[in-house]
Design a protein around this motif. Sequence first.
Motif, PDB file in Angstrom:
ATOM      1  N   PRO A 114       0.830  -1.210   0.000  1.00  0.00           N
ATOM      2  CA  PRO A 114       0.000   0.000   0.000  1.00  0.00           C
ATOM      3  C   PRO A 114       0.865   1.262   0.000  1.00  0.00           C
ATOM      4  O   PRO A 114       1.883   1.325   0.671  1.00  0.00           O
ATOM      5  CB  PRO A 114      -0.809  -0.088   1.294  1.00  0.00           C
ATOM      6  CG  PRO A 114      -0.577  -1.428   1.864  1.00  0.00           C
ATOM      7  CD  PRO A 114       0.587  -2.047   1.169  1.00  0.00           C
ATOM      8  N   GLY A 115       0.427   2.231  -0.753  1.00  0.00           N
ATOM      9  CA  GLY A 115       1.141   3.495  -0.803  1.00  0.00           C
ATOM     10  C   GLY A 115       2.153   3.558  -1.924  1.00  0.00           C
ATOM     11  O   GLY A 115       2.465   4.626  -2.405  1.00  0.00           O
ATOM     12  N   GLY A 116       2.668   2.430  -2.339  1.00  0.00           N
ATOM     13  CA  GLY A 116       3.636   2.413  -3.429  1.00  0.00           C
ATOM     14  C   GLY A 116       4.947   3.056  -3.042  1.00  0.00           C
ATOM     15  O   GLY A 116       5.106   3.620  -1.968  1.00  0.00           O
ATOM     16  N   HIS A 117       5.874   2.984  -3.946  1.00  0.00           N
ATOM     17  CA  HIS A 117       7.228   3.476  -3.683  1.00  0.00           C
ATOM     18  C   HIS A 117       7.300   4.994  -3.651  1.00  0.00           C
ATOM     19  O   HIS A 117       7.946   5.566  -2.784  1.00  0.00           O
ATOM     20  CB  HIS A 117       8.161   2.916  -4.753  1.00  0.00           C
ATOM     21  CG  HIS A 117       9.571   3.364  -4.603  1.00  0.00           C
ATOM     22  ND1 HIS A 117      10.298   3.128  -3.465  1.00  0.00           N
ATOM     23  CD2 HIS A 117      10.377   4.043  -5.438  1.00  0.00           C
ATOM     24  CE1 HIS A 117      11.499   3.638  -3.615  1.00  0.00           C
ATOM     25  NE2 HIS A 117      11.580   4.193  -4.803  1.00  0.00           N
ATOM     26  N   GLN A 118       6.655   5.686  -4.561  1.00  0.00           N
ATOM     27  CA  GLN A 118       6.734   7.145  -4.620  1.00  0.00           C
ATOM     28  C   GLN A 118       6.137   7.790  -3.382  1.00  0.00           C
ATOM     29  O   GLN A 118       6.647   8.774  -2.889  1.00  0.00           O
ATOM     30  CB  GLN A 118       6.025   7.671  -5.882  1.00  0.00           C
ATOM     31  CG  GLN A 118       6.686   7.238  -7.170  1.00  0.00           C
ATOM     32  CD  GLN A 118       8.130   7.714  -7.262  1.00  0.00           C
ATOM     33  OE1 GLN A 118       8.470   8.795  -6.803  1.00  0.00           O
ATOM     34  NE2 GLN A 118       8.984   6.892  -7.849  1.00  0.00           N
TER      35      GLN A 118
END
Length: 128
Positions: free
Chosen positions: A57-61
């Motif tokens: 969740p939220g991803g890398h960026q």
Amino acid sequence: MSPEIRIGDAEREQAQTDLGEHYAAGRLDHDEYTQRLDQVWAARTRSELDPVFRDLPGGHQVAWSTAAQRGRPVGPTRRPSARVPLPLLVLLVVLGVVAVVTHLPIVLIGLGVWFFFLRGGGHCRSRT
């Protein structure tokens, strides 16, 4: 920023911290966590970090932008240390032991001579 920009230890440490938060939340088991940590420390560019966070969740960026919002340092987080490196310390200890052991007889002879003269054994007495 371009995904092919090289990253440094500060970015890897941030990615490790973010990955640790996902591990603590129970999203990764221990094996997945250690495997992804290996990927983090092997990464040379930002694009190599993307697969580590792709299914989280939220991803890398988002992980990078929230770190900046939290006021975490952007540059290196380690200070140069004035401590003596361990190999040099071991070498100094070994050299010290060798110096004491090889010169110990000279020191003991010197102490013996000093003690002999201190007790008065070094005075010449004439026998009459």
